[in-house]
Design a protein around this motif. Structure first.
Motif, PDB file in Angstrom:
ATOM      1  N   UNK A 186      -1.760  -7.287 -12.652  1.00  0.00           N
ATOM      2  CA  UNK A 186      -2.767  -6.287 -12.301  1.00  0.00           C
ATOM      3  C   UNK A 186      -2.395  -5.602 -11.011  1.00  0.00           C
ATOM      4  N   UNK A 187      -1.889  -6.394 -10.073  1.00  0.00           N
ATOM      5  CA  UNK A 187      -1.192  -5.702  -8.615  1.00  0.00           C
ATOM      6  C   UNK A 187      -0.298  -4.881  -8.880  1.00  0.00           C
ATOM      7  N   UNK A 188       0.758  -5.029  -9.803  1.00  0.00           N
ATOM      8  CA  UNK A 188       1.827  -4.104 -10.238  1.00  0.00           C
ATOM      9  C   UNK A 188       1.277  -3.012 -10.716  1.00  0.00           C
TER      10      UNK A 188
ATOM     11  N   UNK B 172      -5.795  -2.001  -3.848  1.00  0.00           N
ATOM     12  CA  UNK B 172      -4.848  -2.671  -3.651  1.00  0.00           C
ATOM     13  C   UNK B 172      -4.973  -3.758  -2.885  1.00  0.00           C
ATOM     14  N   UNK B 173      -5.498  -3.494  -1.509  1.00  0.00           N
ATOM     15  CA  UNK B 173      -5.632  -4.547  -0.807  1.00  0.00           C
ATOM     16  C   UNK B 173      -6.361  -5.644  -0.995  1.00  0.00           C
ATOM     17  N   UNK B 174      -7.448  -5.370  -1.807  1.00  0.00           N
ATOM     18  CA  UNK B 174      -8.213  -6.658  -2.169  1.00  0.00           C
ATOM     19  C   UNK B 174      -7.507  -7.324  -3.250  1.00  0.00           C
ATOM     20  N   UNK B 175      -6.799  -6.661  -4.221  1.00  0.00           N
ATOM     21  CA  UNK B 175      -6.002  -7.248  -5.228  1.00  0.00           C
ATOM     22  C   UNK B 175      -4.892  -8.022  -4.534  1.00  0.00           C
TER      23      UNK B 175
ATOM     24  N   UNK C 109       0.867  -1.190   0.120  1.00  0.00           N
ATOM     25  CA  UNK C 109      -0.049  -0.034  -0.054  1.00  0.00           C
ATOM     26  C   UNK C 109       0.859   1.238  -0.045  1.00  0.00           C
ATOM     27  N   UNK C 110       1.989   1.224   0.836  1.00  0.00           N
ATOM     28  CA  UNK C 110       2.714   2.408   1.002  1.00  0.00           C
ATOM     29  C   UNK C 110       3.323   2.750  -0.536  1.00  0.00           C
ATOM     30  N   UNK C 111       3.788   1.588  -1.034  1.00  0.00           N
ATOM     31  CA  UNK C 111       4.610   1.586  -2.456  1.00  0.00           C
ATOM     32  C   UNK C 111       3.726   2.217  -3.291  1.00  0.00           C
ATOM     33  N   UNK C 112       2.424   1.825  -3.413  1.00  0.00           N
ATOM     34  CA  UNK C 112       1.292   2.256  -4.310  1.00  0.00           C
ATOM     35  C   UNK C 112       0.992   3.768  -4.177  1.00  0.00           C
ATOM     36  N   UNK C 113       0.861   4.094  -2.879  1.00  0.00           N
ATOM     37  CA  UNK C 113       0.784   5.527  -2.621  1.00  0.00           C
ATOM     38  C   UNK C 113       1.757   6.442  -3.153  1.00  0.00           C
ATOM     39  N   UNK C 114       2.815   6.168  -3.136  1.00  0.00           N
ATOM     40  CA  UNK C 114       4.046   6.876  -3.485  1.00  0.00           C
ATOM     41  C   UNK C 114       4.327   6.766  -4.999  1.00  0.00           C
ATOM     42  N   UNK C 115       4.047   5.590  -5.676  1.00  0.00           N
ATOM     43  CA  UNK C 115       4.388   5.432  -7.063  1.00  0.00           C
ATOM     44  C   UNK C 115       3.302   5.420  -8.083  1.00  0.00           C
TER      45      UNK C 115
ATOM     46  N   UNK D 157     -11.123  -9.331   2.564  1.00  0.00           N
ATOM     47  CA  UNK D 157     -11.425  -8.449   1.460  1.00  0.00           C
ATOM     48  C   UNK D 157     -12.782  -7.638   2.025  1.00  0.00           C
ATOM     49  N   UNK D 158     -13.724  -8.260   2.689  1.00  0.00           N
ATOM     50  CA  UNK D 158     -14.901  -7.766   2.929  1.00  0.00           C
ATOM     51  C   UNK D 158     -14.893  -7.005   4.037  1.00  0.00           C
ATOM     52  N   UNK D 159     -13.822  -7.348   5.006  1.00  0.00           N
ATOM     53  CA  UNK D 159     -13.567  -6.500   6.359  1.00  0.00           C
ATOM     54  C   UNK D 159     -12.780  -4.904   5.608  1.00  0.00           C
TER      55      UNK D 159
END
Length: 449
Positions: A229-231, A157-160, A48-54, A435-437
């Protein structure tokens, strides 16, 4: 001859080593994976941190914030004095002639030149007044849009991530089944060679093994697509491998959630964004009402005027002039435009009020839907856990009975298939619960960045 360095030399060497040691250590430092733009054994938090940055969409939101800041500065610049300089040169090929007292008289000279310094200061202007009053809320709106995009990205991202883990776990289960089936196939071959059973058991074992290998290969292809897809969600380099780190036991401990919570509208970024939008519309309504007020500004100028028939003597003598003025501008009648603009601004406020009301209803429905899905998935998970334990127990018993000649090989294959399906269903249910959480936490406004 003594080659051992003297005390002064030893002190010099020691100082030199102490001076060079940090540079040597720095030159031998290996960059961390994060510095190279990649991750090693990445957890969900790392992902998640990587996604928020990149992620490019988040970077665009941050750029939009900077653009908004520059736009605010641009609007506020009109509050400062505006100083300008103008230069003009004019050559008259034919000087204008007028008849004065019945006689033709030339008015002017062949060459004219002027320079002008002007200064103006807005005293009351509704445009700059609106910019000054709304600057903080405009900044807040841009920041909230970024937060909203980050929240949506973190949820996606969390769901993926959980989806990838579910497929990885299915591959792990089939890999263990292949080992077990290969062992069963070997047992069937030995029993067939010993004349204990016919070749049907051997063929059934081969069919089960082939099907399991095919399932493993299929899941591996699906995993490749899910990782890509996650990437893409993370903004991760396509050519770099992405290895995930997870702890099934830790995830099992994280499945529970307080289901007695109530949805708090104020904690949702969408609700905050609409409230900010309403404040800006309130400012816009006030702005339209200010259209009945005059625009007031102070102006001043200093002019240097040069006139001469000969170009070489043009700038020899100056005829300056200067002035200061106060300008008041008030539109008296505009065909009802101002009243129409005020009505439009009022309707826009009423419309955003309905947006807020609709959002509240949607939040309630979203929370109810997410909570019911979470509860249903949790019930399914607990049932699948019991099924997995029972399937493992049944398989162990039938395996012993088959080796003792009590059960047929068909029953062994059936119990193996039941065990494999139970394990796959359990891990799929586990990741569905997680994922539902995430959906429940988003509905409660507990995921904010």
């Amino acid at each position: 001859m003594n080659y051992w360095p003297t005390e002064d030399k030893r002190r010099t060497i020691a100082l030199l080593v102490a001076f060079l040691l940090p540079f040597l250590a720095f030159s031998q430092t290996t960059p961390t994976p994060a510095e190279n733009g990649t991750l090693e054994n990445a957890s969900l938090d790392d992902i998640v941190k990587y996604a928020l940055k990149n992620q490019p969409s988040i970077q665009q939101s941050l750029i939009d914030e900077r653009i908004t800041e520059n736009t605010i500065k641009n609007k506020l610049a009109d509050w400062y004095p505006q100083i300008n300089f103008n230069y003009n040169f004019q050559h008259n090929f034919i000087v204008q002639t007028s008849i004065i007292g019945g006689n033709p008289v030339k008015l002017g000279v062949n060459n004219l030149s002027s320079t002008q310094f002007t200064v103006s200061q807005a005293l009351f202007n509704r445009d700059v007044l609106l910019a000054n009053r709304t600057k903080n809320d405009v900044r807040l709106q841009a920041s909230q849009i970024t937060t909203n995009n980050k929240t949506d990205l973190a949820v996606t991202v969390s769901k993926a991530f959980y989806d990838v883990l579910a497929t990885m776990q299915q591959i792990s289960v089939t890999r263990e089944d292949i080992v077990r089936l290969e062992r069963s196939l070997k047992d069937a071959q030995n029993q067939y060679k010993a004349g204990i059973v016919d070749k049907i058991d051997f063929k059934r074992a081969t069919i089960a093994l082939n099907n399991t290998k095919a399932a493993k290969k299929s899941n591996e292809e699906i995993l490749t697509a899910k990782l890509e897809y996650l990437k893409s969600l993370m903004g991760y380099p396509k050519e770099q491998a992405l290895k995930l780190q997870y702890d099934s036991l830790q995830m099992e401990r994280e499945i529970f959630l307080d289901t007695l919570q109530n949805a708090e509208y104020g904690s949702r970024i969408e609700y905050q964004l609409l409230n900010t939008q309403k404040k800006l519309l309130d400012y816009n309504l006030q702005y339209q009402k200010w259209s009945y007020l005059p625009t007031v500004s102070a102006n001043g100028a200093y002019n240097l005027n040069f006139q001469n028939n000969r170009f070489v003597d043009l700038y020899g003598k100056n005829f300056p002039n200067s002035f200061m003025a106060l300008t008041l501008s008030l539109p008296i009648y505009q065909g009802g435009k101002r009243k129409t603009n005020i009505n439009t601004a009022e309707w826009q406020i009423k419309r955003v009020d309905l947006d807020i009301q609709r959002l509240k209803m949607n939040i309630n429905a979203e929370y109810a839907r997410a909570l019911s899905a979470y509860k249903a998935n949790l019930i399914e998970l607990l049932a699948q856990k019991d099924n997995m334990d029972l399937a493992k127990e049944v398989y162990d018993i039938i395996q012993l009975q088959y080796k003792s000649g009590i059960k047929t090989y068909l029953e062994v294959i059936t119990s193996e298939a039941d065990l494999r399906l139970a394990r796959i269903n359990y891990y799929s249910s586990l990741y569905q619960v997680l994922a539902s959480k995430v959906d429940v936490q988003k509905a409660l406004g507990q995921i904010n960045f």
